[in-house]
Design an enzyme around this catalytic site. Sequence first.
Site, short mmCIF file in Angstrom:
data_model
loop_
_atom_site.label_atom_id
_atom_site.label_comp_id
_atom_site.label_asym_id
_atom_site.label_seq_id
_atom_site.Cartn_x
_atom_site.Cartn_y
_atom_site.Cartn_z
CB CYS A 87 19.10 84.77 31.38
SG CYS A 87 20.56 84.24 30.62
CB CYS A 137 22.84 84.43 32.36
SG CYS A 137 22.07 85.40 30.96
CB CYS A 189 7.84 61.30 16.92
SG CYS A 189 6.42 62.08 17.29
CB CYS A 208 4.03 60.15 16.96
SG CYS A 208 4.88 61.70 16.02
#
Length: 489
Positions: free
Chosen positions: A53, A56, A399, A402
């Site tokens: 992870c 982590c 965006c 987009c």
Amino acid sequence: MVRHSAFYLAAAASLCLGFAAAEDVVVVSGPKEFDALLKDNSFVVAEFFAPWCGHCKKLAPEYEKAAGPLKKNNPPVTLASIDATEEANKPLAEKYGVQGFPTLKIFKGGDASAPTDYNGPREADGIVSYLQKQSGPASVELTSKADVPAFVQKEVAVLGVFADAKSTEFKTFSAAADAARDEYDFGHVFDSSFLDGEAEPQAAPSILMFKQYDAPMLKYQGKLTDKAAIMEWLSSKSLPSLVELDQKPRNRAALQKIFSSPTPKLLGFAGKDDSNLAEFKKALTDVPTTGAALQVVFIETGGNAQALQYFGIEAKDTPAFVIHDQNNNAKYISFNTKPSKLPGFVSDYEAGKLEKHVKTEAPPKKNNGPVKVVTGTTFEDIVLAKGQNTMIEFYAPWCGHCKTLAPIYEEVGEFFQKNKTVTIAKMDATANDVPDGRFQVKGFPTLMFVDSKGEIKPYEGERTKDGLVEFIEANSVGASSSAASKEEL
Ligand SMILES: *[C@@H]1O[C@H](CO)[C@@H](O)[C@H](O)[C@H]1NC(C)=O
């Protein structure tokens, strides 16, 4: 301490996995070791991690750095780490309902049954100061009359008055303080005369709440030995009577709840220099909203440009009341309004008498390109046109995805330009409202297809010309093709 040798073995094992060396952090393997750790240490923070992870790995060096000073803290705080993917640790991860990584839990007083969640910072200094505060007494004893005035100046100060530290009432108060220490400041006195001048004389035992807003002082009237009742009282009485959109701690929790709930909202927009601001806020506080089931928020126009833009309201339109029923994409707005108009506005809403407000740009004069431009007012005419198969893209000017799609979408428009039964359309959904609740725009771009019978399908395929064209061809319902399918029947 026999258990340490086992810890060192586990630590060595974790080194092989490439996880941070555990010098001050105690590496736990299995429930037995964990129970022993809790038995010997009254304040333990356990990090459940997985070797793969990323968060982590980022936390590991910080956690390690924090462990040294915390070990020397008074009382000592022990940091432990538990590899939840290790077979021996699976029962622990299961017992504490570990769902994601890292998960940090705080265990106090050797109690393995009721840990609390660690919600503090993730870098070393922050971890240290957060846990130092957590490990100290949840309620500060005010030892002189002079301590009281500064204490009651906190945003929400909860003050217990007790005869001594042995009573059940004091212990219950301390437990409540421990559970809610992140949210409020707790203090207590063992001499009720300390309160003279700040509050009416209060006999021990009692619990008082001082706030920097609304009623300045409240007294708890429930049972003093009922922790749950005290907690309930704290969370209900600390809510401001009118929630405001800002960063103040008093509003944060309430806003979070309101914004994540589907209940329609009643929003009041006004500037801080509006002459009848106090009256405006009072109207929002007092309006009966239970019949209409509305959640009320006051929005000061100065610091909330984004909210204004979202509703298409300009400062010159305020004061304004807005009812926003997000389930039906419906907004109702009373512009340049007065406090006295609020009850009528709400009752008209309840009676279904209000007209929807649709934010819209002016429709373009010429609209015969391959991709048709749709605005709030032309949405129904273009997107829901009878007999048309329409692909509609909801986009935002800022965006990136987009922008990538734009030339591809243009080609799709060109592909169907001569086809009288297919329309390719787009709408800037930041400048225009979608007036139909069946179209929920949750991200950009959102692509939806409406066939000639009015059936709506989201497009979730690849954003390529071929993908789009294929989908449109497969889902279009044309006069001829429906006739053909009828013949086949
Ligand atoms: C228009 O497109 C639809 C859907 O792809 C198709 O069924 C129809 O044949 C096309 N019409 C013309 C005239 O190309």
